[in-house]
Structures are given as C-alpha cells and as structure tokens.
Design a protein around this motif. Sequence first.
Motif, PDB file in Angstrom:
ATOM      1  N   PRO A 109       0.815  -1.227   0.000  1.00 51.51           N
ATOM      2  CA  PRO A 109       0.000   0.000   0.000  1.00 51.51           C
ATOM      3  C   PRO A 109       0.842   1.269   0.000  1.00 51.51           C
ATOM      4  O   PRO A 109       0.413   2.290  -0.557  1.00 51.51           O
ATOM      5  N   VAL A 110       2.034   1.239   0.609  1.00 46.96           N
ATOM      6  CA  VAL A 110       2.906   2.407   0.541  1.00 46.96           C
ATOM      7  C   VAL A 110       3.298   2.673  -0.904  1.00 46.96           C
ATOM      8  O   VAL A 110       3.237   3.811  -1.387  1.00 46.96           O
ATOM      9  N   ALA A 111       3.689   1.614  -1.631  1.00 46.20           N
ATOM     10  CA  ALA A 111       4.055   1.773  -3.035  1.00 46.20           C
ATOM     11  C   ALA A 111       2.878   2.246  -3.871  1.00 46.20           C
ATOM     12  O   ALA A 111       3.031   3.104  -4.762  1.00 46.20           O
ATOM     13  N   GLN A 112       1.694   1.715  -3.588  1.00 44.76           N
ATOM     14  CA  GLN A 112       0.509   2.133  -4.345  1.00 44.76           C
ATOM     15  C   GLN A 112       0.196   3.602  -4.085  1.00 44.76           C
ATOM     16  O   GLN A 112      -0.165   4.344  -5.010  1.00 44.76           O
ATOM     17  N   ALA A 113       0.343   4.042  -2.836  1.00 39.22           N
ATOM     18  CA  ALA A 113       0.087   5.446  -2.510  1.00 39.22           C
ATOM     19  C   ALA A 113       1.109   6.361  -3.180  1.00 39.22           C
ATOM     20  O   ALA A 113       0.771   7.458  -3.646  1.00 39.22           O
ATOM     21  N   LEU A 114       2.380   5.935  -3.228  1.00 39.93           N
ATOM     22  CA  LEU A 114       3.392   6.716  -3.936  1.00 39.93           C
ATOM     23  C   LEU A 114       3.017   6.864  -5.410  1.00 39.93           C
ATOM     24  O   LEU A 114       3.093   7.958  -5.988  1.00 39.93           O
ATOM     25  N   GLU A 115       2.604   5.761  -6.006  1.00 42.39           N
ATOM     26  CA  GLU A 115       2.265   5.791  -7.433  1.00 42.39           C
ATOM     27  C   GLU A 115       1.026   6.652  -7.696  1.00 42.39           C
ATOM     28  O   GLU A 115       1.027   7.477  -8.626  1.00 42.39           O
ATOM     29  N   MET A 116      -0.017   6.475  -6.891  1.00 42.81           N
ATOM     30  CA  MET A 116      -1.267   7.202  -7.125  1.00 42.81           C
ATOM     31  C   MET A 116      -1.130   8.687  -6.856  1.00 42.81           C
ATOM     32  O   MET A 116      -1.849   9.503  -7.440  1.00 42.81           O
ATOM     33  N   SER A 117      -0.214   9.064  -5.962  1.00 40.50           N
ATOM     34  CA  SER A 117      -0.028  10.481  -5.652  1.00 40.50           C
ATOM     35  C   SER A 117       1.084  11.113  -6.480  1.00 40.50           C
ATOM     36  O   SER A 117       1.255  12.339  -6.451  1.00 40.50           O
ATOM     37  N   GLY A 118       1.844  10.284  -7.202  1.00 39.17           N
ATOM     38  CA  GLY A 118       2.939  10.806  -8.000  1.00 39.17           C
ATOM     39  C   GLY A 118       4.052  11.405  -7.165  1.00 39.17           C
ATOM     40  O   GLY A 118       4.702  12.375  -7.574  1.00 39.17           O
ATOM     41  N   THR A 119       4.308  10.814  -5.991  1.00 35.99           N
ATOM     42  CA  THR A 119       5.339  11.338  -5.086  1.00 35.99           C
ATOM     43  C   THR A 119       6.473  10.331  -4.946  1.00 35.99           C
ATOM     44  O   THR A 119       6.338   9.163  -5.326  1.00 35.99           O
ATOM     45  N   ARG A 120       7.605  10.763  -4.348  1.00 35.08           N
ATOM     46  CA  ARG A 120       8.810   9.929  -4.354  1.00 35.08           C
ATOM     47  C   ARG A 120       9.540   9.926  -3.007  1.00 35.08           C
ATOM     48  O   ARG A 120      10.747   9.673  -2.962  1.00 35.08           O
ATOM     49  N   LEU A 174      10.177  -2.008  -1.031  1.00 43.82           N
ATOM     50  CA  LEU A 174       9.852  -0.978  -2.018  1.00 43.82           C
ATOM     51  C   LEU A 174      10.767  -1.091  -3.225  1.00 43.82           C
ATOM     52  O   LEU A 174      10.331  -0.928  -4.379  1.00 43.82           O
ATOM     53  N   PHE A 175      12.034  -1.350  -2.975  1.00 44.58           N
ATOM     54  CA  PHE A 175      12.983  -1.506  -4.083  1.00 44.58           C
ATOM     55  C   PHE A 175      12.618  -2.723  -4.939  1.00 44.58           C
ATOM     56  O   PHE A 175      12.615  -2.657  -6.174  1.00 44.58           O
ATOM     57  N   GLU A 176      12.267  -3.835  -4.282  1.00 52.67           N
ATOM     58  CA  GLU A 176      11.901  -5.047  -5.013  1.00 52.67           C
ATOM     59  C   GLU A 176      10.608  -4.854  -5.805  1.00 52.67           C
ATOM     60  O   GLU A 176      10.443  -5.451  -6.881  1.00 52.67           O
ATOM     61  N   LEU A 177       9.702  -4.034  -5.297  1.00 53.57           N
ATOM     62  CA  LEU A 177       8.449  -3.749  -6.000  1.00 53.57           C
ATOM     63  C   LEU A 177       8.638  -2.764  -7.155  1.00 53.57           C
ATOM     64  O   LEU A 177       7.710  -2.545  -7.933  1.00 53.57           O
ATOM     65  N   GLY A 178       9.807  -2.171  -7.225  1.00 52.21           N
ATOM     66  CA  GLY A 178      10.053  -1.173  -8.257  1.00 52.21           C
ATOM     67  C   GLY A 178       9.397   0.162  -7.972  1.00 52.21           C
ATOM     68  O   GLY A 178       9.180   0.954  -8.898  1.00 52.21           O
ATOM     69  N   PRO A 206       9.088   3.891  -7.155  1.00 50.14           N
ATOM     70  CA  PRO A 206      10.020   5.015  -7.313  1.00 50.14           C
ATOM     71  C   PRO A 206      10.052   5.887  -6.055  1.00 50.14           C
ATOM     72  O   PRO A 206       9.106   6.607  -5.761  1.00 50.14           O
ATOM     73  N   PHE A 207      11.138   5.783  -5.287  1.00 44.49           N
ATOM     74  CA  PHE A 207      11.275   6.660  -4.122  1.00 44.49           C
ATOM     75  C   PHE A 207      12.710   7.138  -4.042  1.00 44.49           C
ATOM     76  O   PHE A 207      13.650   6.400  -4.363  1.00 44.49           O
ATOM     77  N   ASP A 208      12.876   8.379  -3.626  1.00 46.18           N
ATOM     78  CA  ASP A 208      14.199   9.000  -3.584  1.00 46.18           C
ATOM     79  C   ASP A 208      14.792   9.030  -2.189  1.00 46.18           C
ATOM     80  O   ASP A 208      15.993   8.812  -2.013  1.00 46.18           O
ATOM     81  N   THR A 209      13.956   9.325  -1.174  1.00 45.58           N
ATOM     82  CA  THR A 209      14.467   9.456   0.189  1.00 45.58           C
ATOM     83  C   THR A 209      13.562   8.723   1.166  1.00 45.58           C
ATOM     84  O   THR A 209      12.360   8.547   0.919  1.00 45.58           O
ATOM     85  N   TYR A 210      14.161   8.299   2.276  1.00 49.91           N
ATOM     86  CA  TYR A 210      13.436   7.699   3.391  1.00 49.91           C
ATOM     87  C   TYR A 210      13.865   8.474   4.630  1.00 49.91           C
ATOM     88  O   TYR A 210      14.993   8.327   5.118  1.00 49.91           O
TER      89      TYR A 210
END
Length: 397
Positions: free
Chosen positions: A92-103, A123-127, A129-133
């Motif tokens: 769901p974190v990855a889905q939220a990143l994708e749906m919101s267009g954030t990184r 997140l990396f294995e799911l592909g 896109p995130f820049d910072t944690y």
Amino acid sequence: MNPKAHQPDSLPAPGPTALAQSEALVSRIRAEIDANGGWMPFDRYMERALYAPGLGYYSGGAVKFGRRAEDGSDFVTAPELSPLFAGTLARPVAQALEMSGTRHVMEFGAGTGKLASGLLNALFELGAPFDTYSIVDLSGELRERQRETIDALAPALAPRVRWLDALPKAFEGVVVGNEVLDAMPVRLFARASGTWHERGVAAEGGMLRFEDRPLPSTHDAAFLRDLDIEGDADYVTETHEAALAFTRTVCTMLTRGAVFLIDYGFPRHEYYHAQRAQGTLMCHYRHRAHGDPFLYPGLQDITAHVEFTGIAEAGVDAGADLLGYTSQARFLMNAGITEALSAIDPSDIPNFLPAANAVQKLLSEAEMGELFKVIAFSRGIDGTLDAFARGDRSHTL
C-alpha cells in the motif's frame, strides 16, 4: 524513592545503574511537582517519564524492543515479529506513492530500524520510485540502533535514509507511523460520586502517587459530560490532546500523498464505554503488562489505547481526506500477507513454521489482528487503496 513499594513480586528488579537513572528522574519530577504547588497533570508526568532528555524511557538507554524479557526488552512490535509485516505494508505504501505521483517516505518512531529496512528492501523489489526515506525519532540512542540495523539489512539503500531534527513545513510522499500514537502523553480523568476530576501526580514521603483535583476547565467538563457514559458509577478514562495535535500537524504538513498510522485502540463509542471503567492506561516492563505508572519511571513503557474517532476528526479538520480505517488483520490480508506466507515452502520447517506463527499473531483476533487498527489520510489521491478495498470501517468512526 522506595521502589519495593511499587514493585509487583512477579517483576524483576533493575540493576543498580538503571535504578540510579530512574531515581534521578524521580528526583527531577518531584522537584517539578514541588515547584508547581504539589501537583502535576498526568500528561506532563507521562511526557517526563517517557521523554525527559537522557532519563526518559525513550530518550535513555533502555533496550525497549525485543522478543524476550531475557534480552532486557519490554515489548515486541509487529516489525520485530516478522519481516512479512514490512514486506506487506510496502505494497500500500508503493501504491500510494504511485497514485499520488510522489517519491518520498517518512517514518515516525522507527524503533530498532526493522520496519525501515524492511520497507526499503520491499519498495525496491516492487520497483516503487522513491528517492528518500526520512526518519523522525526523538531518541539519539534509537537513531544509532536504526543506523546499525539499516546498514546491516539494507546496505545498498542506506544512502537514501536521513534523520530529521525538525519537521518540514510541507511534505509530498507517504508517512508511516507504527505504534506511535499510543506512546503520546494522555490526560487522565476520574468520575467519583458523579463528579469529574482531573487525575494528576503528587509526591508523598518520597513516593509518587495519583491525586485527583476538581476540573477547572469548563471545556473538559463539558466534553466528559457529553460522552454520556452509561450509569453514574466511578469511572476512569483518558483524553488524547497530544495524539490529536500530532495528527493535525502531520496532515497539515502533507501537501500530497498519504499517512498510515497503525496502533491499538477503538472508535469513540467503544472507547468511552461503561464497561471500560478503568480506562486503558497500561505499562510494559520485561514483557509483562501492568497498571502502575510509578514503577521504575524511565525504565518502563507507559501507553494508552488510541481513540480513533478523534484521530479521524483531527486529520480531516487539518484538510486531509480519510483514506480508510480497518483492522490490522483485514489491512494485511487485503495487502497480500497470506500470499507472501504461501511463497515460503511449507516443507522448509525452520523457515515456514516461525513465519506462520508470526502471521497468526498479526492476524488473529485473539492477538493483534483485531485490537490493532490502521487509519490512513491522503491528499491528491483519487479513489481508495487495495488495502482498504474490503472491510473498511470508516463508517464506524
């Protein structure tokens, strides 16, 4: 302080160094009580017991997180139980990143770093896109443990991690907080003979104890009367000003993305119920739960269940949308935890059996599955997430 006056026989005594730390904290608290007319509101006591610089439970050197009392820890959290928790939450974190267009991802109260390292890898294995944690944690000691854990478990992604000393004014991305709200200071109130009092802390003969005082605030009295708790029997409960303020702050900071908060608690109509007459305040020491917040201050955790209706109202009042609210079991099943478990070969007993036992604890109504809830807020996300597609309980708030 005479700790034996508070110590249940079943609980182990701390060593001399830890006990000296606790006594130093009690001395400071007693001095503050004396300076304020002999009484301290409980939320101030809880804040000092948990977060006093260098002496509080989360700011000192207590082990806190672990699997057994023998390792010096006091409780276990979902990320410590199984890596499948972080691996499932990542979806769901990855889905939220994708749906919101954030990184960007931000975690509050990262504990030992197990959740962070698990999310980073998944997140990396799911592909995704995130820049910072980014990690927000008040404890310098825990920050060091988090660095060590992330360096060991997610070394390739460690350069993306940073620790924040202050919140940004605006944030685009996904915010995660697992068991953060329950550790925020609460106010205590007690109804006796039909009259509401605020329950605070006083000192007598070197010992800390509860003391109730009449409510000076008409706002507090009106709120408690409006709860209309059935009957007129004596009653103790909490209010959650710190958790509400935190939720408003985070949802105001969020300009685009989502916030996931995972914790144990109830909606308002279940929280303020006649059967919950002793409140929900609870302490954790060496994997034992008990009700004495004055046992070894600074060496034990003090928590209260979360009142999720108020959390929902705080987020919406800050301008965020309520994205979903459901049980931890339903959230994790929707997000695919059973599929993740089935990917482990059942004939591989040393790996499958511990994983299955951990998932059972995460999902079972008798364990964490029902008591723990997931509430999420969003900005700039149309529709819902797969993790809330079935069993959403937002209507119960």
